[in-house]
Design a protein around this motif. Structure first.
Motif, PDB file in Angstrom:
ATOM      1  N   PRO A  59      11.851  29.606  -5.228  1.00  0.00           N
ATOM      2  CA  PRO A  59      11.816  29.216  -3.687  1.00  0.00           C
ATOM      3  C   PRO A  59      12.160  27.091  -4.050  1.00  0.00           C
ATOM      4  O   PRO A  59      12.200  26.997  -2.868  1.00  0.00           O
ATOM      5  CB  PRO A  59      10.502  29.249  -3.704  1.00  0.00           C
ATOM      6  CG  PRO A  59       9.694  28.993  -5.195  1.00  0.00           C
ATOM      7  CD  PRO A  59      10.615  30.045  -6.296  1.00  0.00           C
ATOM      8  N   GLU A  60      12.486  26.590  -5.003  1.00  0.00           N
ATOM      9  CA  GLU A  60      12.992  25.102  -4.867  1.00  0.00           C
ATOM     10  C   GLU A  60      13.212  25.172  -4.430  1.00  0.00           C
ATOM     11  O   GLU A  60      14.275  25.973  -4.944  1.00  0.00           O
ATOM     12  CB  GLU A  60      12.671  24.827  -6.317  1.00  0.00           C
ATOM     13  CG  GLU A  60      11.143  24.926  -7.278  1.00  0.00           C
ATOM     14  CD  GLU A  60       9.578  23.998  -6.670  1.00  0.00           C
ATOM     15  OE1 GLU A  60      10.044  23.312  -6.711  1.00  0.00           O
ATOM     16  OE2 GLU A  60       8.811  24.686  -6.356  1.00  0.00           O
ATOM     17  N   PRO A  61      13.834  23.682  -3.829  1.00  0.00           N
ATOM     18  CA  PRO A  61      14.464  22.260  -3.333  1.00  0.00           C
ATOM     19  C   PRO A  61      15.854  22.779  -4.728  1.00  0.00           C
ATOM     20  O   PRO A  61      16.930  22.333  -3.807  1.00  0.00           O
ATOM     21  CB  PRO A  61      14.423  21.794  -2.905  1.00  0.00           C
ATOM     22  CG  PRO A  61      13.233  21.607  -2.987  1.00  0.00           C
ATOM     23  CD  PRO A  61      12.670  23.110  -3.668  1.00  0.00           C
ATOM     24  N   THR A  62      15.295  22.423  -5.861  1.00  0.00           N
ATOM     25  CA  THR A  62      16.434  22.769  -7.024  1.00  0.00           C
ATOM     26  C   THR A  62      17.497  23.578  -6.915  1.00  0.00           C
ATOM     27  O   THR A  62      19.069  23.700  -6.498  1.00  0.00           O
ATOM     28  CB  THR A  62      15.617  22.515  -7.957  1.00  0.00           C
ATOM     29  OG1 THR A  62      14.792  23.556  -8.080  1.00  0.00           O
ATOM     30  CG2 THR A  62      15.445  20.708  -8.449  1.00  0.00           C
ATOM     31  N   ALA A  63      17.003  24.983  -6.381  1.00  0.00           N
ATOM     32  CA  ALA A  63      18.088  26.361  -6.960  1.00  0.00           C
ATOM     33  C   ALA A  63      18.966  26.461  -5.432  1.00  0.00           C
ATOM     34  O   ALA A  63      20.026  26.698  -5.440  1.00  0.00           O
ATOM     35  CB  ALA A  63      16.586  27.539  -6.459  1.00  0.00           C
TER      36      ALA A  63
END
Ligand code: AMP
Length: 428
Positions: A135-139
């Motif tokens: 879910p993280e924005p880094t992904a």
């Protein structure tokens, strides 16, 4: 019988097939740096996989699918894209059970019944990645970076490309925005094309995608989702941009970028090029689809990915003057002076091949002159000439195709000498 390939398809002859293999090789090497593993799913699925996932009101599902009933009475569809199948497979095989992350890539043909034009085919080839369980924005920033770096690694200058970025919101903020756009469309129906007017009831956001200049003008004045994102989506979007900024990935925010599939939530992106492509200028794109696995009855599993099109990427490479590295079909041609040495020619060719040298010989009983021409055509740098007299002395002749110089080699050591000569040649 009609002996031509069906409309909207093309044969991948060796030159193009080699380019496809090159694109796949570059993809494999790059994707491995980011931990993506290969996956192959069937070329056809139960039709529901696409109608549920992509959405009934999308162009793909409503107009473009190759759907048929098989002999067992099942409704089957040739895959129009890769994400739905990869998510279906991940759910079926529990790849993301207990919060696990799955990073997968695929490459292969897709099928859409579209009106063929430059860069738009009915069978076309895509390479894509999917990052599930993240879910993280880094992904998001990672997936976008992989797409950008991929085109860069192929040799498309970054100045030729444009990376568009948007957030489409989620189930908390998008429904209200859809209603806003539906009312906006109804209020401007007189100035919009019939299809866009109808979209108020089916898929209002798609009106942003219409190519009709009048529709574009109207939609340019429509309220923007960017201004109506809920707090979570706005925070997520801001973080994605910050991570991209940190890597100097040059995105352009475009709040009209909606992309044609229902499953997208939050981040969407597209890479476009102008040179070499007409209106079909998107070479790759993707986005986040946090609700897709739930659509298939699975647990809530965030995910995102991209797909890029082979045909359009190839056009972009041509326009940028990028040559696909050519592999010579033969490094060495083993020529025979007459039939009496055929067995030796065949044996020597095989010894070279066993030693890892691409070697070719004549299978058509051609004259020596034609064999030289054939060696040239194949790109061979050396020709080993086998003749009865030399052979009687335990020797063969080595001819350098660029200098035309010839020298004798002992047959016994011919393989090692040819390899040494190829090494010397390569160093100039
Ligand atoms: P999409 O799955 O529609 O997001 O498309 C992803 C990429 O696939 C596009 O950016 C194109 O490069 C390529 N693509 C999509 N549709 C076609 C088509 N009909 N013919 C050729 N390439 C296509």
């Amino acid at each position: 019988m009609n002996a031509r390939a069906p409309k909207g398809t093309s044969d991948m002859l060796p030159d193009v097939a080699r380019a496809w293999e090159h694109l796949q090789r570059v993809a494999q090497e790059l994707f491995a740096l980011y931990g993506y593993e290969p996956v192959y799913t069937p070329l056809f699925e139960h039709t529901d996989v696409f109608t549920r996932g992509i959405g009934e009101a999308t162009d793909i599902v409503s107009k473009e699918m190759y759907t048929f009933e098989d002999k067992g009475g099942r409704s089957i569809t040739l895959r129009p894209e890769g994400t739905a199948s990869v998510v279906r497979a991940s759910l079926e095989h529990n790849l993301t059970a207990n919060g696990a992350q799955a990073k997968l890539y695929y490459a292969g043909p897709m099928f859409r019944y579209e009106r063929p034009q430059k860069g738009r085919m009915r069978q076309f080839w895509q390479i894509g990645i999917e990052c599930l369980g993240a879910p993280e924005p880094t992904a998001d920033a990672e997936v976008i970076t992989v797409l950008w770096r991929y085109f860069e690694s192929l040799g498309i200058p970054s100045t030729n490309m444009r990376l568009l970025l948007n957030s489409m919101g989620d189930e908390a903020c998008r429904p209200a925005y859809r209603d806003t756009i539906a009312s906006f469309i109804r209020g401007h129906a007189a100035d919009l094309c019939d299809e866009c007017s109808r979209r108020a009831d089916t898929n209002p956001l798609r009106a942003f995608d219409c190519k009709d200049p009048a529709c574009r003008e109207v939609m340019a004045g429509a309220p923007l989702l960017r201004d109506e994102l809920c707090e979570e989506c706005a925070t997520h979007y801001a973080a994605v941009k910050a991570h991209l900024d940190a890597l100097d990935i040059p995105y352009i925010e475009d709040s009209t970028l909606v992309r044609g599939l229902d499953y997208y939530t939050r981040t969407v992106f597209e890479v476009q090029v102008d040179a070499g492509l007409g209106s079909q200028n998107a070479i790759g794109g993707g986005g986040r689809y946090d609700r897709l696995m739930q659509e298939y009855g699975g647990p809530a599993t965030p995910g995102l990915g991209f797909a890029l099109g082979f045909e359009r990427t190839l056009l972009a490479l041509e326009a940028a003057g990028v040559q696909i590295p050519a592999v010579p079909r033969a490094e060495v041609f083993v020529a025979r002076v007459d039939d009496s040495v055929t067995a030796e020619v065949f044996a020597l060719s095989q010894r070279l091949r066993d030693a890892g040298v691409a070697a070719e010989l004549d299978h058509q009983a051609r004259s020596l002159k034609s064999q030289f021409k054939q060696a040239d055509r194949l790109g061979a740098r050396l020709v080993v000439i086998v003749g009865p007299e030399e052979l009687a002395a335990g020797e063969v002749t080595l001819r350098d195709m660029s200098t035309k110089e010839e020298k004798r080699l002992a047959l016994d050591s011919a393989t090692a000498d040819v390899i040494a000569a190829l090494g010397e040649e390569g160093t100039d």
